[in-house]
Motif scaffolding. Sequence first.
Motif, PDB file in Angstrom:
ATOM      1  N   THR A  98      15.969 -50.821 -33.949  1.00 61.84           N
ATOM      2  CA  THR A  98      16.725 -49.895 -33.103  1.00 61.84           C
ATOM      3  C   THR A  98      16.727 -50.379 -31.666  1.00 61.84           C
ATOM      4  OG1 THR A  98      15.963 -48.141 -34.528  1.00 61.84           O
ATOM      5  CG2 THR A  98      16.966 -47.474 -32.462  1.00 61.84           C
ATOM      6  N   ARG A  99      15.569 -50.742 -31.174  1.00 60.08           N
ATOM      7  CA  ARG A  99      15.458 -51.225 -29.804  1.00 60.08           C
ATOM      8  C   ARG A  99      16.326 -52.468 -29.615  1.00 60.08           C
ATOM      9  NH1 ARG A  99      10.252 -52.613 -26.348  1.00 60.08           N
ATOM     10  NH2 ARG A  99       9.139 -51.486 -27.945  1.00 60.08           N
ATOM     11  N   LEU A 100      16.254 -53.381 -30.577  1.00 57.49           N
ATOM     12  CA  LEU A 100      17.000 -54.633 -30.419  1.00 57.49           C
ATOM     13  C   LEU A 100      18.500 -54.400 -30.535  1.00 57.49           C
ATOM     14  CD1 LEU A 100      14.629 -57.122 -32.280  1.00 57.49           C
ATOM     15  CD2 LEU A 100      14.827 -56.668 -29.830  1.00 57.49           C
TER      16      LEU A 100
ATOM     17  N   LEU B  26      11.082 -50.820 -16.456  1.00 59.08           N
ATOM     18  CA  LEU B  26      10.024 -49.886 -16.054  1.00 59.08           C
ATOM     19  C   LEU B  26       8.992 -49.799 -17.172  1.00 59.08           C
ATOM     20  CD1 LEU B  26      12.310 -47.013 -14.669  1.00 59.08           C
ATOM     21  CD2 LEU B  26      11.391 -49.008 -13.446  1.00 59.08           C
ATOM     22  N   GLY B  27       7.741 -50.056 -16.862  1.00 56.87           N
ATOM     23  CA  GLY B  27       6.705 -50.054 -17.896  1.00 56.87           C
ATOM     24  C   GLY B  27       6.890 -51.245 -18.813  1.00 56.87           C
ATOM     25  N   VAL B  28       6.897 -52.427 -18.231  1.00 55.08           N
ATOM     26  CA  VAL B  28       7.208 -53.644 -18.996  1.00 55.08           C
ATOM     27  C   VAL B  28       6.142 -53.944 -20.037  1.00 55.08           C
ATOM     28  CG1 VAL B  28       6.146 -55.184 -17.287  1.00 55.08           C
ATOM     29  CG2 VAL B  28       7.954 -56.078 -18.754  1.00 55.08           C
TER      30      VAL B  28
ATOM     31  N   VAL C 147       7.933 -53.840 -13.968  1.00 61.33           N
ATOM     32  CA  VAL C 147       6.924 -53.063 -13.229  1.00 61.33           C
ATOM     33  C   VAL C 147       5.986 -52.431 -14.244  1.00 61.33           C
ATOM     34  CG1 VAL C 147       6.537 -51.102 -11.679  1.00 61.33           C
ATOM     35  CG2 VAL C 147       8.568 -52.531 -11.390  1.00 61.33           C
ATOM     36  N   ASP C 148       4.703 -52.525 -13.970  1.00 63.76           N
ATOM     37  CA  ASP C 148       3.748 -51.809 -14.828  1.00 63.76           C
ATOM     38  C   ASP C 148       2.518 -51.430 -14.015  1.00 63.76           C
ATOM     39  OD1 ASP C 148       3.661 -51.606 -18.160  1.00 63.76           O
ATOM     40  OD2 ASP C 148       1.766 -51.208 -17.127  1.00 63.76           O
ATOM     41  N   ILE C 149       1.945 -50.322 -14.392  1.00 65.57           N
ATOM     42  CA  ILE C 149       0.798 -49.786 -13.650  1.00 65.57           C
ATOM     43  C   ILE C 149      -0.507 -50.391 -14.156  1.00 65.57           C
ATOM     44  CG2 ILE C 149       0.241 -47.792 -15.116  1.00 65.57           C
ATOM     45  CD1 ILE C 149       0.382 -46.121 -12.472  1.00 65.57           C
ATOM     46  N   SER C 150      -0.452 -51.029 -15.314  1.00 63.67           N
ATOM     47  CA  SER C 150      -1.668 -51.578 -15.932  1.00 63.67           C
ATOM     48  C   SER C 150      -1.797 -53.077 -15.660  1.00 63.67           C
ATOM     49  CB  SER C 150      -1.630 -51.324 -17.448  1.00 63.67           C
ATOM     50  OG  SER C 150      -2.491 -52.220 -18.114  1.00 63.67           O
TER      51      SER C 150
ATOM     52  N   GLY D 270       2.502 -51.837 -10.162  1.00 62.05           N
ATOM     53  CA  GLY D 270       2.802 -50.643  -9.387  1.00 62.05           C
ATOM     54  C   GLY D 270       3.220 -49.490 -10.282  1.00 62.05           C
ATOM     55  N   ASP D 271       3.375 -48.368  -9.637  1.00 59.02           N
ATOM     56  CA  ASP D 271       3.798 -47.135 -10.306  1.00 59.02           C
ATOM     57  C   ASP D 271       5.303 -46.991 -10.066  1.00 59.02           C
ATOM     58  OD1 ASP D 271       4.423 -44.474 -10.885  1.00 59.02           O
ATOM     59  OD2 ASP D 271       2.487 -43.734 -10.187  1.00 59.02           O
ATOM     60  N   PHE D 272       6.072 -46.925 -11.136  1.00 54.04           N
ATOM     61  CA  PHE D 272       7.531 -46.904 -10.923  1.00 54.04           C
ATOM     62  C   PHE D 272       8.017 -45.605 -10.273  1.00 54.04           C
ATOM     63  CE2 PHE D 272       7.037 -46.243 -15.644  1.00 54.04           C
ATOM     64  CZ  PHE D 272       7.246 -44.878 -15.647  1.00 54.04           C
ATOM     65  N   THR D 273       7.169 -44.607 -10.182  1.00 51.72           N
ATOM     66  CA  THR D 273       7.585 -43.385  -9.490  1.00 51.72           C
ATOM     67  C   THR D 273       7.476 -43.524  -7.969  1.00 51.72           C
ATOM     68  OG1 THR D 273       5.403 -42.339  -9.561  1.00 51.72           O
ATOM     69  CG2 THR D 273       6.844 -41.944 -11.440  1.00 51.72           C
TER      70      THR D 273
ATOM     71  N   SER E   4      13.906 -49.086 -20.016  1.00 51.33           N
ATOM     72  CA  SER E   4      12.562 -48.540 -20.174  1.00 51.33           C
ATOM     73  C   SER E   4      12.366 -48.181 -21.644  1.00 51.33           C
ATOM     74  CB  SER E   4      12.412 -47.301 -19.298  1.00 51.33           C
ATOM     75  OG  SER E   4      11.100 -46.818 -19.397  1.00 51.33           O
ATOM     76  N   PHE E   5      11.393 -48.803 -22.266  1.00 49.81           N
ATOM     77  CA  PHE E   5      11.171 -48.580 -23.696  1.00 49.81           C
ATOM     78  C   PHE E   5       9.845 -47.871 -23.928  1.00 49.81           C
ATOM     79  CE2 PHE E   5      13.819 -52.457 -23.504  1.00 49.81           C
ATOM     80  CZ  PHE E   5      14.918 -51.982 -24.216  1.00 49.81           C
ATOM     81  N   TYR E   6       9.938 -46.662 -24.447  1.00 50.65           N
ATOM     82  CA  TYR E   6       8.759 -45.888 -24.857  1.00 50.65           C
ATOM     83  C   TYR E   6       7.773 -45.689 -23.711  1.00 50.65           C
ATOM     84  CZ  TYR E   6      11.108 -47.196 -29.047  1.00 50.65           C
ATOM     85  OH  TYR E   6      12.093 -47.405 -29.978  1.00 50.65           O
TER      86      TYR E   6
HETATM   87  C1  LIG Z   1       3.724 -47.434 -24.588  1.00 51.22           C
HETATM   88  S1  LIG Z   1       3.665 -48.751 -23.433  1.00 51.22           S
HETATM   89  C2  LIG Z   1       5.270 -49.530 -23.643  1.00 51.22           C
HETATM   90  C3  LIG Z   1       5.278 -50.920 -23.101  1.00 51.22           C
HETATM   91  C4  LIG Z   1       6.599 -51.680 -23.266  1.00 51.22           C
HETATM   92  N1  LIG Z   1       7.708 -50.972 -22.640  1.00 51.22           N
HETATM   93  C5  LIG Z   1       6.900 -51.918 -24.715  1.00 51.22           C
HETATM   94  O1  LIG Z   1       7.912 -51.426 -25.211  1.00 51.22           O
HETATM   95  O2  LIG Z   1       6.101 -52.602 -25.375  1.00 51.22           O
HETATM   96  C6  LIG Z   1       3.888 -47.864 -21.860  1.00 51.22           C
HETATM   97  C7  LIG Z   1       3.744 -48.770 -20.653  1.00 51.22           C
HETATM   98  O3  LIG Z   1       4.174 -48.073 -19.490  1.00 51.22           O
HETATM   99  C8  LIG Z   1       3.243 -48.309 -18.447  1.00 51.22           C
HETATM  100  N2  LIG Z   1       3.369 -47.165 -17.511  1.00 51.22           N
HETATM  101  C9  LIG Z   1       3.167 -45.857 -17.792  1.00 51.22           C
HETATM  102  N3  LIG Z   1       3.377 -45.097 -16.699  1.00 51.22           N
HETATM  103  C10 LIG Z   1       3.729 -45.948 -15.712  1.00 51.22           C
HETATM  104  C11 LIG Z   1       4.083 -45.773 -14.340  1.00 51.22           C
HETATM  105  N4  LIG Z   1       4.125 -44.549 -13.792  1.00 51.22           N
HETATM  106  N5  LIG Z   1       4.396 -46.867 -13.620  1.00 51.22           N
HETATM  107  C12 LIG Z   1       4.364 -48.105 -14.181  1.00 51.22           C
HETATM  108  N6  LIG Z   1       4.036 -48.334 -15.475  1.00 51.22           N
HETATM  109  C13 LIG Z   1       3.729 -47.275 -16.231  1.00 51.22           C
HETATM  110  C14 LIG Z   1       1.916 -48.441 -19.150  1.00 51.22           C
HETATM  111  O4  LIG Z   1       0.960 -49.117 -18.374  1.00 51.22           O
HETATM  112  C15 LIG Z   1       2.307 -49.210 -20.406  1.00 51.22           C
HETATM  113  O5  LIG Z   1       2.274 -50.604 -20.205  1.00 51.22           O
END
Ligand SMILES: C[S@@+](CC[C@H](N)C(=O)[O-])C[C@H]1O[C@@H](n2cnc3c(N)ncnc32)[C@H](O)[C@@H]1O
Length: 153
Positions: free
Chosen positions: A10-12, A31-33, A52-55, A74-77, A91-93
Amino acid sequence: MWQQRIPDETRLRYLADLLELLPKRPDVLELGVGAGVQSSRILAERGRLTGVDISRQQLRRARERLPNATLIHGDFTSVELPRATFDAVVSFYVLNNLPQEELAPLLRRVADWLRPGGWFLAASRARTIPVGVASGSEQRCTSPAASPRRTGV
Ligand SMILES: C[S@@+](CC[C@H](N)C(=O)[O-])C[C@H]1O[C@@H](n2cnc3c(N)ncnc32)[C@H](O)[C@@H]1O
């Protein structure tokens, strides 16, 4: 890995639809790579990907898999990114975990980052993402719940 629990076709499929709409070498913001899974690799190979990712841990993995991408911790917010720079934001999941009250402000930020006529693709497991709140421009939104369409604002 959590992603293996979600059927990835689905994603692809939606990613392929999006790529049809974009320029040959698009600038895409994710967002949330995360760890740089297949969909991110496709975007990084096809054009210029900014993730961008917070982790930090996730970004370490992503750096190995996406050597050509620009990866931002960083935090995408709240992260500062130049406006009208991207052909698409994806942005996926990720957005399913965002508090409801933060969603509309985030969509306004997305609209700001997009070039005129840009696209937003968001996949979320258990959330309806309202399109139309990113007001004031020609942005279009798409999600697995609906065919690509213009926002009504
Ligand atoms: C469930 S994972 C999905 C990762 C990727 N999108 C994928 O499909 O494999 C959620 C990701 O979003 C990041 N994330 C969650 N809230 C975030 C925020 N406010 N800013 C940046 N990254 C965020 C998490 O660190 C995590 O890597």
